[in-house]
Scaffold this motif. Structure first.
Motif, PDB file in Angstrom:
ATOM      1  N   THR A 205       0.291  -0.251   3.307  1.00 41.10           N
ATOM      2  CA  THR A 205      -0.485  -0.491   2.089  1.00 41.10           C
ATOM      3  C   THR A 205       0.236  -1.465   1.168  1.00 41.10           C
ATOM      4  OG1 THR A 205      -1.514   1.673   2.252  1.00 41.10           O
ATOM      5  CG2 THR A 205      -1.528   0.640   0.085  1.00 41.10           C
ATOM      6  N   GLU A 206       1.549  -1.325   1.073  1.00 46.93           N
ATOM      7  CA  GLU A 206       2.315  -2.270   0.240  1.00 46.93           C
ATOM      8  C   GLU A 206       2.163  -3.701   0.763  1.00 46.93           C
ATOM      9  OE1 GLU A 206       3.948  -1.828  -2.682  1.00 46.93           O
ATOM     10  OE2 GLU A 206       3.186   0.211  -2.630  1.00 46.93           O
ATOM     11  N   ASN A 207       2.129  -3.849   2.095  1.00 45.21           N
ATOM     12  CA  ASN A 207       1.899  -5.182   2.660  1.00 45.21           C
ATOM     13  C   ASN A 207       0.522  -5.695   2.292  1.00 45.21           C
ATOM     14  OD1 ASN A 207       4.426  -5.331   3.844  1.00 45.21           O
ATOM     15  ND2 ASN A 207       3.736  -4.455   5.775  1.00 45.21           N
ATOM     16  N   ARG A 208      -0.488  -4.822   2.350  1.00 48.53           N
ATOM     17  CA  ARG A 208      -1.845  -5.225   1.969  1.00 48.53           C
ATOM     18  C   ARG A 208      -1.903  -5.616   0.494  1.00 48.53           C
ATOM     19  NH1 ARG A 208      -3.544  -0.286   4.975  1.00 48.53           N
ATOM     20  NH2 ARG A 208      -4.100  -1.008   7.047  1.00 48.53           N
ATOM     21  N   VAL A 209      -1.212  -4.843  -0.343  1.00 51.86           N
ATOM     22  CA  VAL A 209      -1.166  -5.156  -1.773  1.00 51.86           C
ATOM     23  C   VAL A 209      -0.552  -6.536  -1.978  1.00 51.86           C
ATOM     24  CG1 VAL A 209      -0.062  -4.550  -3.971  1.00 51.86           C
ATOM     25  CG2 VAL A 209      -1.138  -2.758  -2.591  1.00 51.86           C
ATOM     26  N   ALA A 210       0.538  -6.814  -1.273  1.00 50.33           N
ATOM     27  CA  ALA A 210       1.201  -8.115  -1.414  1.00 50.33           C
ATOM     28  C   ALA A 210       0.270  -9.258  -1.015  1.00 50.33           C
ATOM     29  CB  ALA A 210       2.477  -8.156  -0.574  1.00 50.33           C
ATOM     30  N   VAL A 211      -0.464  -9.087   0.070  1.00 49.14           N
ATOM     31  CA  VAL A 211      -1.401 -10.127   0.521  1.00 49.14           C
ATOM     32  C   VAL A 211      -2.501 -10.333  -0.516  1.00 49.14           C
ATOM     33  CG1 VAL A 211      -3.186 -10.638   2.243  1.00 49.14           C
ATOM     34  CG2 VAL A 211      -0.936  -9.858   2.986  1.00 49.14           C
ATOM     35  N   GLU A 212      -3.068  -9.243  -1.020  1.00 49.44           N
ATOM     36  CA  GLU A 212      -4.161  -9.360  -1.987  1.00 49.44           C
ATOM     37  C   GLU A 212      -3.674  -9.917  -3.320  1.00 49.44           C
ATOM     38  OE1 GLU A 212      -7.120  -9.373  -1.047  1.00 49.44           O
ATOM     39  OE2 GLU A 212      -6.829  -8.391   0.880  1.00 49.44           O
ATOM     40  N   ARG A 213      -2.432  -9.577  -3.714  1.00 50.23           N
ATOM     41  CA  ARG A 213      -1.865 -10.167  -4.930  1.00 50.23           C
ATOM     42  C   ARG A 213      -1.740 -11.672  -4.764  1.00 50.23           C
ATOM     43  NH1 ARG A 213       3.135  -6.687  -7.268  1.00 50.23           N
ATOM     44  NH2 ARG A 213       3.468  -8.691  -8.260  1.00 50.23           N
ATOM     45  N   GLN A 214      -1.290 -12.107  -3.586  1.00 51.53           N
ATOM     46  CA  GLN A 214      -1.150 -13.534  -3.330  1.00 51.53           C
ATOM     47  C   GLN A 214      -2.518 -14.222  -3.402  1.00 51.53           C
ATOM     48  OE1 GLN A 214       0.669 -14.538   0.417  1.00 51.53           O
ATOM     49  NE2 GLN A 214       0.224 -16.699   0.190  1.00 51.53           N
ATOM     50  N   ARG A 215      -3.526 -13.622  -2.776  1.00 54.49           N
ATOM     51  CA  ARG A 215      -4.875 -14.204  -2.813  1.00 54.49           C
ATOM     52  C   ARG A 215      -5.414 -14.253  -4.241  1.00 54.49           C
ATOM     53  NH1 ARG A 215      -7.182 -11.056   2.473  1.00 54.49           N
ATOM     54  NH2 ARG A 215      -6.140 -12.372   4.010  1.00 54.49           N
ATOM     55  N   TYR A 216      -5.151 -13.192  -4.988  1.00 57.97           N
ATOM     56  CA  TYR A 216      -5.584 -13.167  -6.388  1.00 57.97           C
ATOM     57  C   TYR A 216      -4.921 -14.302  -7.157  1.00 57.97           C
ATOM     58  CZ  TYR A 216      -5.708 -11.804 -11.299  1.00 57.97           C
ATOM     59  OH  TYR A 216      -5.851 -11.814 -12.662  1.00 57.97           O
ATOM     60  N   ASN A 217      -3.616 -14.445  -7.012  1.00 62.80           N
ATOM     61  CA  ASN A 217      -2.901 -15.498  -7.727  1.00 62.80           C
ATOM     62  C   ASN A 217      -3.386 -16.893  -7.324  1.00 62.80           C
ATOM     63  OD1 ASN A 217      -1.399 -13.823  -9.359  1.00 62.80           O
ATOM     64  ND2 ASN A 217       0.351 -13.773  -8.003  1.00 62.80           N
ATOM     65  N   GLU A 218      -3.740 -17.073  -6.050  1.00 57.82           N
ATOM     66  CA  GLU A 218      -4.292 -18.360  -5.618  1.00 57.82           C
ATOM     67  C   GLU A 218      -5.643 -18.617  -6.282  1.00 57.82           C
ATOM     68  OE1 GLU A 218      -4.310 -17.909  -1.366  1.00 57.82           O
ATOM     69  OE2 GLU A 218      -2.160 -18.349  -1.191  1.00 57.82           O
ATOM     70  N   SER A 219      -6.471 -17.587  -6.402  1.00 63.59           N
ATOM     71  CA  SER A 219      -7.761 -17.728  -7.079  1.00 63.59           C
ATOM     72  C   SER A 219      -7.564 -18.028  -8.560  1.00 63.59           C
ATOM     73  CB  SER A 219      -8.599 -16.459  -6.931  1.00 63.59           C
ATOM     74  OG  SER A 219      -8.962 -16.256  -5.600  1.00 63.59           O
ATOM     75  N   VAL A 220      -6.615 -17.352  -9.174  1.00 62.29           N
ATOM     76  CA  VAL A 220      -6.315 -17.596 -10.585  1.00 62.29           C
ATOM     77  C   VAL A 220      -5.838 -19.035 -10.780  1.00 62.29           C
ATOM     78  CG1 VAL A 220      -4.717 -17.013 -12.470  1.00 62.29           C
ATOM     79  CG2 VAL A 220      -5.889 -15.194 -11.222  1.00 62.29           C
ATOM     80  N   GLN A 221      -5.022 -19.511  -9.864  1.00 59.96           N
ATOM     81  CA  GLN A 221      -4.528 -20.885  -9.973  1.00 59.96           C
ATOM     82  C   GLN A 221      -5.690 -21.879  -9.931  1.00 59.96           C
ATOM     83  OE1 GLN A 221      -2.054 -22.237  -6.738  1.00 59.96           O
ATOM     84  NE2 GLN A 221      -1.216 -23.902  -7.961  1.00 59.96           N
TER      85      GLN A 221
END
Length: 188
Positions: free
Chosen positions: A131-147
């Motif tokens: 789950t922590e790995n999934r969280v890390a992936v989704e955080r990265q995707r979120y940050n890319e969308s925010v960018q």
């Protein structure tokens, strides 16, 4: 053609040349904001999954480690803070606290060989790691969308459209300060 008709056609063309880019920029901002919202919902989904696993892990470990009440208290406090968080910023802060408390719990588990051999604890730890790995992936995707969104909000002509229509920059999901350092647990 009459002179008045030519002027009217010229005005219509000029207005179209101004309105079409405005509409295009506005629609681009809407799309980018939607991308950010979708990415955030994926982050929240994975954070909820983690939040649901935590009580099971804590209860499995709790019986063997009565002296580690501070770690359990920190986890409970962080989960309560997450439940009460309203804004994206508050949720990010609360999740950073949960991450910090979980790292301390993982260090505690590593220091108890009996716990590491417990199948229930091992299975929950594996679930939590996934789950922590999934969280890390989704955080990265979120940050890319925010960018992408923030770039549209800051760049011309998007910056003008954004200021007129009320679009504002979105926050990045940043790691908590000191996250690069492994937590220490002292049993003395």
């Amino acid at each position: 053609m009459k002179k008045g008709m030519k002027i009217a056609i010229g005005v219509v063309i000029a207005l179209l040349l101004l309105v079409v880019p405005f509409i295009s920029s506005y629609n681009g901002l809407i799309q980018e904001e939607s991308n950010v919202d979708v990415a955030w919902s994926q982050v929240e989904s994975q954070l909820q999954r983690r939040n649901d696993l935590i009580p099971n892990l804590v209860n499995s470990v709790k019986g063997a480690m009565e002296q580690e009440k501070a770690v359990f208290g920190d986890i409970a406090d962080a989960r309560a803070k997450l439940s009460g968080a309203g804004s994206v910023e508050e949720k990010i802060d609360a999740n950073n606290e949960i991450s910090s408390a979980l790292s301390r719990l993982l260090v505690v588990v590593e220091n108890y060989p009996d716990l590491k051999s417990n199948q229930n604890v091992t299975a929950l730890m594996d679930e939590l790691a996934g789950t922590e790995n999934r969280v890390a992936v989704e955080r990265q995707r979120y940050n890319e969308s925010v960018q992408g969104y923030n770039n549209k909000v800051k760049r011309f002509p998007g910056s003008i459209i954004a200021s007129i229509t009320g679009f504002e920059e979105k926050p990045y999901f940043k790691a908590v300060e000191g996250a690069e350092t492994a937590p220490e647990v002292n049993f003395e």
